[in-house]
Design an enzyme around this catalytic site. Sequence first.
Site, PDB file in Angstrom:
ATOM      1  N   CYS A 117      -2.838   8.818   2.734  1.00  0.00           N
ATOM      2  CA  CYS A 117      -2.525   8.320   1.388  1.00  0.00           C
ATOM      3  C   CYS A 117      -3.684   8.592   0.437  1.00  0.00           C
ATOM      4  CB  CYS A 117      -2.187   6.835   1.428  1.00  0.00           C
ATOM      5  SG  CYS A 117      -3.423   5.817   2.254  1.00  0.00           S
ATOM      6  N   GLU A 156       0.881  -1.174   0.000  1.00  0.00           N
ATOM      7  CA  GLU A 156       0.000   0.000   0.000  1.00  0.00           C
ATOM      8  C   GLU A 156       0.913   1.217   0.000  1.00  0.00           C
ATOM      9  OE1 GLU A 156      -3.076  -0.049  -0.443  1.00  0.00           O
ATOM     10  OE2 GLU A 156      -3.799  -2.013   0.190  1.00  0.00           O
TER      11      GLU A 156
END
Length: 507
Positions: free
Chosen positions: A298, A264
């Site tokens: 993010c 990720e």
Amino acid sequence: MTHTVTEHFSEQLSLRARALLRSLGAAVPEPGTLAARTPISGGVLLPLTASTPADVDAAIGRAATAFRSWRTVPAPVRAALVRRLAQLLVAHQDELAELVTLEAGKIGAEALGEVQEMIDVCEFAIGLSRQLYGVTMPSERPGHRLMETWHPLGVAGVISAFNFPVAVWSWNTAIALVCGDTVVWKPSETTPLTGLACHTLLRRAALDVGADPEVHQLVQGDAAVGEALVGDTRVALVSATGSVRMGATVAPRVAARFGRCLLELGGNNAAIVAPSADVELAVRGIVFAAAGTAGQRCTSLRRLIVHRSLVDELVERLTTAYDQLHVGNPLDDGVLVGPLINERAYIAMQAALLRAQEEGGEIVCGGSRVELIGEQAFYVRPALARMPRQSDLVCEETFAPILYILTYDDLDEAIALNNAVPQGLSSSIFTLDQREAEQFIAGSDCGITNVNIGTSGAEIGGAFGGEKHTGGGRESGSDSWKAYMRRATNTVNYSTELPLAQGIHFG
């Protein structure tokens, strides 16, 4: 604040961190070379000891040994550990959230939301323990059964980032434990105390339900600790959250030893605002997605792609909203934007804003530092920057609250702009036109594609992750559990004959 006052305030924060650790049942760590700092003041909360290579080796060894018996425990029984963890998280939600605020600088509402996310994913994993489904399929051979079954994978190494210091750990750990894996966790070196707190709660949960506490191991330190975890052949899966640069280092090392990766990584997320958009709704969604967590998610909104007919009105509304954002100490009521994590983040933000101007961009508002709590804390006003084009700068991810504003004339152009960056995590469109919404959902190359909400704030029920330089991993909901297990195809012959597949005759 004067130096003396700032120093006193940092001491108060340090005392509070010690008290929170004790209330969570964690022993206050012995002083060492690893310093847990708070972005609220820039001061040291607690010094603690980093793990040595020998410590990492021993932790992986304990996890590998525990796996041998943990894998044989029925999944619904393994879920008892996760259920007890959820109960402890509910009981200690306020304390853990405050510790998140101290270490990561999140405002109270966001920190509480992060701990709630942990509770939610535990509930998901508990239900999942009775749904680790395989499949059966018709065999071409009489008297045979053909099926697929799923089995525990082994030791899962989890490397997490500072911006979600506890939620991402829980996504991985709750599901990995239910799947029959054991876990070795390396938190961000920026947030070691939340790591210690979560590890303590999990081990307490294990003891409460009679499970082996060695199923979870904690290692602390810098990149060298992560490298030791990544390179060990006993670690079957490495789940790593962080920068694209980190992922580019991790993936080849794990692949070289034929391990598994779940990555990720970065996001450079865009929202399209169409002419039919509910502008008031769009403004609210944009401001939270771009300025929330001081732009350090993010999934933070970094690019705004606005139809040319609407851009002036929208920029005016956003400027008004940004001017009203309360930047300050995240422990105070009414604050909406807390500090950047450290000086490095501030320097990167200022460099990006300077480049934006050099490339013909206009800083509409924000970007300046807010002097609140001493020289070592970095508070900034979220920035809006109108850009003439999607330059190399705009295609990069700067982990700070900068929103670049671009324009478009037709939706195909807007979708192309959305896709024309290396990252592919989250995207959204604000439109009341169903055709536009469906065209965007089909056209965006991101792992998350939203309509009439921002790019951040994912629920745990859906698989979380993205494409391209974001890494391709999926965590949390849906069928992401498959990353933590191995699949076996099984053929059972219950006949008295031995026919071969494809009708082959031999002998």
